[in-house]
Design an enzyme around this catalytic site. Sequence first.
Site, PDB file in Angstrom:
ATOM      1  N   VAL A   1       1.035  -1.146  -0.121  1.00 20.98           N
ATOM      2  CA  VAL A   1       0.150  -0.113  -0.066  1.00 20.98           C
ATOM      3  C   VAL A   1       1.200   1.413  -0.181  1.00 20.98           C
ATOM      4  O   VAL A   1       0.177   1.762  -0.869  1.00 20.98           O
ATOM      5  CB  VAL A   1      -1.286   0.139   0.783  1.00 20.98           C
ATOM      6  CG1 VAL A   1      -2.323   1.532   0.994  1.00 20.98           C
ATOM      7  CG2 VAL A   1      -1.832  -1.523   1.812  1.00 20.98           C
TER       8      VAL A   1
ATOM      9  N   LYS B   1     -12.183  -5.437  11.569  1.00 24.05           N
ATOM     10  CA  LYS B   1     -13.700  -4.180  11.137  1.00 24.05           C
ATOM     11  C   LYS B   1     -14.919  -4.272  11.794  1.00 24.05           C
ATOM     12  O   LYS B   1     -15.402  -3.234  11.660  1.00 24.05           O
ATOM     13  CB  LYS B   1     -13.583  -5.106   9.783  1.00 24.05           C
ATOM     14  CG  LYS B   1     -12.143  -4.794   8.670  1.00 24.05           C
ATOM     15  CD  LYS B   1     -11.887  -6.028   6.933  1.00 24.05           C
ATOM     16  CE  LYS B   1     -10.840  -5.790   6.756  1.00 24.05           C
ATOM     17  NZ  LYS B   1     -11.178  -6.472   6.063  1.00 24.05           N
TER      18      LYS B   1
END
Length: 409
Positions: free
Chosen positions: A17, A192
């Site tokens: 990323v 999450k």
Amino acid sequence: MSVDEPVRIGLLGRGTVGAAFADLLDERADEIGAATGRRPEIAGVLRRADGDFDEIVESSEIVVELIGGTDPARDYVLRAMRAGRHVVSANKQLIAQHGDELFDAAREAGVQLRFEAAVAGVVPVIRVIQESLAATEITKVFGIVNGTTNYILTEMASTGATYAEALGRAQELGYAEADPTEDVNGADAAAKMAILARLAFHTPVGLDDVSYEGIEEISPDDIAYAKELGLSLKLLGVAERVDGGITVRVFPCFLYRGHPLAPVEGPFNAVMVEAPTITEITMSGPGAGGPETATAVLGDVVSVISGEAPVHATRRQLPVVRDASSSYYLHLEVADRPGVLAQIADVLGRNEVSVRSVVQRGLGEDARLVMVMHEGPETRFRSALEEIATLDFVRATPRAIRVIEEEFV
Ligand SMILES: NC(=O)c1ccc[n+]([C@@H]2O[C@H](COP(=O)([O-])OP(=O)(O)OC[C@H]3O[C@@H](n4cnc5c(N)ncnc54)[C@H](OP(=O)(O)O)[C@@H]3O)[C@@H](O)[C@H]2O)c1
């Protein structure tokens, strides 16, 4: 921040990323400068063997944390915020495990902490919950928040592959890590969901508050039956308000064909938000990938440059309720002899579990029973299941998977 000076970004981590973020920032810097009046530029990069954290923080206004894990990411993020730097992170474990401490530190330092990429990659669920729906009493947030497991389940359903074969393909295509444990056992989705529940319900939610199950035990049989019944199998994360509290859970679940999450396939993610005033919103898109995740990270950077955001604060202390209500699919292999169905019905009845449909198939000397239950407390179903497993005519461990009953229109 003064106008026209570049915005200096300290980049912690330059892996999948981080590298995509650095490239994207290079490509989009002029455009962002034109739109916001401040052109972003990288002030320094920290990797394992390169860069000096203190120097990077000293020379930047925004610190972007793309290291992952909690150690040393937690220490770096806290130190950056205490030094007055805004922080953007893609790190779900960090936010899920240390949310209280991090949000307090951001508030005390008067800086922004943004983490859109930590949940569902580039799908803007955090922004929608925290900003667009800031004035909404959210009752439920649920969805497919792990692309690896969604790819595996899609592959099993479309090709008849076993779990192990589908996992192997996911690894070949880069959708699953060499060690896929956290994805397939539901822990990644649990982190999450802890984040989404905290933001949706304004209450502290940690990883320990989330009960989770993974997909390791799913067999091609379950998927074949599901197909016959018009169901598709997904690993769902569900956070909802119940009787003055909340439940936050991750589990494999059958969905009816008309459900908005049923067509979400492959490595895609999708999240639904429900509230009385909005009915429901569904957002879907790529849940991972370098350029995709970097896009969400850069979006957060632009938001920081553009202005102040409300710092997240918990306003309530809602208890976490463990016993939710669910409807189940039950798959039993039993001896094919008179009285079997009656005995099973007796156990279910005594535990107040009511049956919606039953299909029986012969398997030579044995029979396969596939039953779908009406919705009821999970504890009752679990205790019926334990009892059924001990009956002498039961030939294999009973398989139970939750079902979402209603058809959405
Ligand atoms: N990959 C995805 O699709 C995706 C999607 C959503 C969210 N995320 C999140 O994004 C974050 C980054 O993921 P990634 O896939 O880019 O990870 P990655 O490829 O493993 O890269 C991690 C980077 O952090 C650096 N790093 C690791 N430990 C360090 C330490 N102790 N000190 C300094 N630098 C250190 C590594 O340095 P070296 O270069 O020296 O090895 C590497 O540059 C994670 O929080 C992840 O959960 C990733």
